[in-house]
Motif scaffolding. Structure first.
Motif, PDB file in Angstrom:
ATOM      1  N   SER A 166     -12.757  23.610  29.980  1.00  0.00           N
ATOM      2  CA  SER A 166     -13.157  23.061  31.253  1.00  0.00           C
ATOM      3  C   SER A 166     -13.535  23.422  32.301  1.00  0.00           C
ATOM      4  O   SER A 166     -14.748  23.765  32.790  1.00  0.00           O
ATOM      5  N   SER A 167     -13.555  25.211  32.648  1.00  0.00           N
ATOM      6  CA  SER A 167     -14.528  25.484  33.098  1.00  0.00           C
ATOM      7  C   SER A 167     -15.325  25.662  33.088  1.00  0.00           C
ATOM      8  O   SER A 167     -16.492  26.553  34.357  1.00  0.00           O
ATOM      9  N   GLU A 168     -15.189  26.896  32.413  1.00  0.00           N
ATOM     10  CA  GLU A 168     -16.938  26.832  31.546  1.00  0.00           C
ATOM     11  C   GLU A 168     -18.206  25.824  31.956  1.00  0.00           C
ATOM     12  O   GLU A 168     -19.383  26.322  32.508  1.00  0.00           O
ATOM     13  N   ALA A 169     -17.429  24.680  31.251  1.00  0.00           N
ATOM     14  CA  ALA A 169     -18.149  23.823  31.304  1.00  0.00           C
ATOM     15  C   ALA A 169     -18.799  23.128  32.891  1.00  0.00           C
ATOM     16  O   ALA A 169     -19.754  22.854  33.063  1.00  0.00           O
ATOM     17  N   GLU A 170     -17.483  23.216  34.057  1.00  0.00           N
ATOM     18  CA  GLU A 170     -17.933  22.772  34.942  1.00  0.00           C
ATOM     19  C   GLU A 170     -18.646  24.025  35.778  1.00  0.00           C
ATOM     20  O   GLU A 170     -19.722  23.507  36.531  1.00  0.00           O
ATOM     21  N   TYR A 171     -19.017  25.356  35.630  1.00  0.00           N
ATOM     22  CA  TYR A 171     -19.790  25.776  35.680  1.00  0.00           C
ATOM     23  C   TYR A 171     -21.167  25.780  35.680  1.00  0.00           C
ATOM     24  O   TYR A 171     -22.089  25.840  36.254  1.00  0.00           O
ATOM     25  N   GLU A 172     -21.467  25.706  33.757  1.00  0.00           N
ATOM     26  CA  GLU A 172     -22.973  25.350  33.944  1.00  0.00           C
ATOM     27  C   GLU A 172     -23.294  24.085  33.867  1.00  0.00           C
ATOM     28  O   GLU A 172     -24.273  24.010  34.291  1.00  0.00           O
ATOM     29  N   THR A 173     -22.305  22.561  34.284  1.00  0.00           N
ATOM     30  CA  THR A 173     -23.005  21.401  35.477  1.00  0.00           C
ATOM     31  C   THR A 173     -23.326  22.083  36.374  1.00  0.00           C
ATOM     32  O   THR A 173     -24.601  21.594  37.345  1.00  0.00           O
ATOM     33  N   VAL A 174     -22.633  22.682  37.700  1.00  0.00           N
ATOM     34  CA  VAL A 174     -23.163  23.228  38.475  1.00  0.00           C
ATOM     35  C   VAL A 174     -23.906  23.921  38.577  1.00  0.00           C
ATOM     36  O   VAL A 174     -25.081  23.642  39.623  1.00  0.00           O
ATOM     37  N   LYS A 175     -24.692  24.864  37.380  1.00  0.00           N
ATOM     38  CA  LYS A 175     -25.677  26.091  37.630  1.00  0.00           C
ATOM     39  C   LYS A 175     -26.409  24.504  37.025  1.00  0.00           C
ATOM     40  O   LYS A 175     -27.888  24.937  38.027  1.00  0.00           O
ATOM     41  N   TYR A 176     -26.601  23.716  35.851  1.00  0.00           N
ATOM     42  CA  TYR A 176     -27.766  22.755  35.693  1.00  0.00           C
ATOM     43  C   TYR A 176     -27.741  21.845  36.681  1.00  0.00           C
ATOM     44  O   TYR A 176     -29.618  22.046  36.738  1.00  0.00           O
ATOM     45  N   TYR A 177     -27.180  21.425  37.907  1.00  0.00           N
ATOM     46  CA  TYR A 177     -27.510  20.593  38.235  1.00  0.00           C
ATOM     47  C   TYR A 177     -28.203  21.279  39.509  1.00  0.00           C
ATOM     48  O   TYR A 177     -28.759  20.782  40.315  1.00  0.00           O
ATOM     49  N   SER A 178     -27.755  22.456  40.494  1.00  0.00           N
ATOM     50  CA  SER A 178     -28.655  23.231  41.238  1.00  0.00           C
ATOM     51  C   SER A 178     -30.049  23.715  40.601  1.00  0.00           C
ATOM     52  O   SER A 178     -30.944  23.045  41.798  1.00  0.00           O
ATOM     53  N   LYS A 179     -30.164  23.922  39.164  1.00  0.00           N
ATOM     54  CA  LYS A 179     -31.633  24.356  39.098  1.00  0.00           C
ATOM     55  C   LYS A 179     -32.523  22.931  38.859  1.00  0.00           C
ATOM     56  O   LYS A 179     -33.524  22.761  39.196  1.00  0.00           O
ATOM     57  N   ILE A 180     -31.517  21.727  38.555  1.00  0.00           N
ATOM     58  CA  ILE A 180     -32.614  20.113  38.979  1.00  0.00           C
ATOM     59  C   ILE A 180     -32.749  19.762  40.437  1.00  0.00           C
ATOM     60  O   ILE A 180     -33.755  19.547  41.057  1.00  0.00           O
TER      61      ILE A 180
END
Length: 86
Positions: A65-79
């Protein structure tokens, strides 16, 4: 066909050929047992293995879950950066 999928998954998880042999033997034993046990007992075993699978999946979800949260935040920051550039 199902045996191939299982062997592929075991091969991905472990590189040890002993686990491959164990899986194939367990698959063969389960196939024979499935043809001789009662219908009710088969469903009880199915419920037991489904319960075990649920516990493994919940453990994996909690662990990742922590890795998924990190990747989600990274993805939305790129968008958000792409939207600001336009």
């Amino acid at each position: 066909c199902q045996s191939y999928y299982g062997v592929s998954c075991v091969g991905f998880l472990t590189k040890n050929k002993n686990w491959h042999t164990f899986y194939v033997l367990a698959y063969c034993v389960c196939t024979v047992l499935g043809s001789v046990i009662t219908f009710e007992f088969m469903w009880r075993l199915t419920d037991l293995f489904t319960c075990c699978m649920i516990f493994l999946n919940v453990y994996a979800i909690l662990r990742l879950s922590s890795e998924a949260e990190y990747e989600t935040v990274k993805y939305y920051s790129k968008i958000n950066q792409r939207c600001k550039l336009r």
